[in-house]
Design an enzyme around this catalytic site. Structure first.
Site, PDB file in Angstrom:
ATOM      1  N   MET A 102       0.843  -1.188   0.000  1.00  0.00           N
ATOM      2  CA  MET A 102       0.000   0.000   0.000  1.00  0.00           C
ATOM      3  C   MET A 102       0.879   1.240   0.000  1.00  0.00           C
ATOM      4  O   MET A 102       1.708   1.408   0.898  1.00  0.00           O
ATOM      5  CB  MET A 102      -0.905   0.017   1.237  1.00  0.00           C
ATOM      6  CG  MET A 102      -1.838  -1.180   1.350  1.00  0.00           C
ATOM      7  SD  MET A 102      -2.795  -1.160   2.891  1.00  0.00           S
ATOM      8  CE  MET A 102      -1.505  -1.558   4.079  1.00  0.00           C
ATOM      9  N   GLY A 189       1.321   4.211   4.471  1.00  0.00           N
ATOM     10  CA  GLY A 189       2.196   3.391   3.628  1.00  0.00           C
ATOM     11  C   GLY A 189       2.720   2.152   4.323  1.00  0.00           C
ATOM     12  O   GLY A 189       3.363   2.254   5.356  1.00  0.00           O
ATOM     13  N   SER A 190       2.458   0.951   3.762  1.00  0.00           N
ATOM     14  CA  SER A 190       2.813  -0.270   4.459  1.00  0.00           C
ATOM     15  C   SER A 190       2.519  -1.477   3.573  1.00  0.00           C
ATOM     16  O   SER A 190       2.317  -1.343   2.378  1.00  0.00           O
ATOM     17  CB  SER A 190       2.039  -0.363   5.768  1.00  0.00           C
ATOM     18  OG  SER A 190       0.695   0.030   5.555  1.00  0.00           O
ATOM     19  N   ARG A 191       2.434  -2.679   4.195  1.00  0.00           N
ATOM     20  CA  ARG A 191       2.249  -3.904   3.428  1.00  0.00           C
ATOM     21  C   ARG A 191       1.463  -4.931   4.234  1.00  0.00           C
ATOM     22  O   ARG A 191       1.549  -4.958   5.465  1.00  0.00           O
ATOM     23  CB  ARG A 191       3.615  -4.476   3.046  1.00  0.00           C
ATOM     24  CG  ARG A 191       3.554  -5.619   2.052  1.00  0.00           C
ATOM     25  CD  ARG A 191       4.954  -6.020   1.642  1.00  0.00           C
ATOM     26  NE  ARG A 191       5.362  -7.273   2.237  1.00  0.00           N
ATOM     27  CZ  ARG A 191       6.631  -7.667   2.337  1.00  0.00           C
ATOM     28  NH1 ARG A 191       7.598  -6.884   1.921  1.00  0.00           N
ATOM     29  NH2 ARG A 191       6.924  -8.833   2.849  1.00  0.00           N
TER      30      ARG A 191
END
Length: 232
Positions: A102, A189-191
């Site tokens: 993301m 922002g990340s995963r």
């Protein structure tokens, strides 16, 4: 009817976790705007971006136990078999892992890939490297969730990224959830990594865009022409 639907798609609700940030940006815009007018417009734009970041759109999730839906909006960054993190307690054999990255423009509300019961949860402190990197699964700060579903236990890992500094889970151990139900969010922002048991085949490729709660990312080998859906 189509006009109202279009307006609804644009005016997406903001998740309650985002309202403090939206309010803070707006107050800063008003206060600092008195000191220097350009600051008002800059911070007003940031207020709009913040509301967009924390958007929580309605999704239509296919309800079939052999389907695995994406837990996040974003780009499929990794598809392959790897050993799951120790804290998941899913053994030491490689499992199918599908990762969705993301960026700061993605919707950051995370959703359950399948229905089931929250069997275990483990939060682990770590670094804040670029979440697109493969090693982020091992070294970054993360929240691991194990769900006991109709096809066995599987893992969902929320991974903080380079900018992200806060993982917010919405579920607790023992909760029962449906596929596509909201399970948490990660700020800025990340995963998301999903670890799936044997018999599951990927249905996405690296680089493909996925929609949380809607895009089928994997399947347990069964095939149905149609399946019921739930709007949420």
């Amino acid at each position: 009817m189509h006009i109202f639907q279009s307006i609804r798609n644009v005016l997406v609700p903001v998740h309650r976790a985002g309202w403090p940030f939206v309010a803070a940006f707006f107050v800063a815009a008003v206060v600092l705007g008195f000191l220097w007018q350009p600051l008002f417009w800059i911070l007003l734009i940031l207020t709009g971006w913040c509301a967009y970041f924390f958007r929580d759109p309605e999704r239509v999730t296919p309800m079939a136990d052999h389907l695995v839906v994406s837990p996040a909006d974003g780009r499929v960054s990794l598809v392959g078999h790897v050993v799951p993190p120790k804290e998941l307690e899913l053994g030491f054999e490689p499992m199918l892992r599908i990762s969705v990255f993301m960026d700061v423009f993605s919707c950051h509300v995370n959703r359950a890939p399948m229905r089931g019961r929250i069997a275990r949860m483990a939060y682990r402190e770590g670094e804040f490297k670029n979440a697109e990197l493969d090693k982020a699964s091992e070294v970054n700060e993360r929240n691991s969730i194990v769900i006991d579903g109709p096809k066995g236990e599987f893992g969902v890992v929320q991974i903080a990224g380079l900018v992200a500094r806060r993982i917010v889970p919405f579920v607790a151990r023992g909760d029962r959830i449906e596929a596509g139900e909201r399970i948490g969010l990660i700020r800025f922002g990340s995963r998301l990594d999903v670890y799936l048991p044997d018999g599951c085949k990927p249905r996405v490729s690296e680089g493909q865009m996925a929609i949380a709660g809607e895009t089928v990312i994997a399947e347990f080998g069964e095939s149905l022409a149609t399946w019921p859906a739930r709007r949420d």
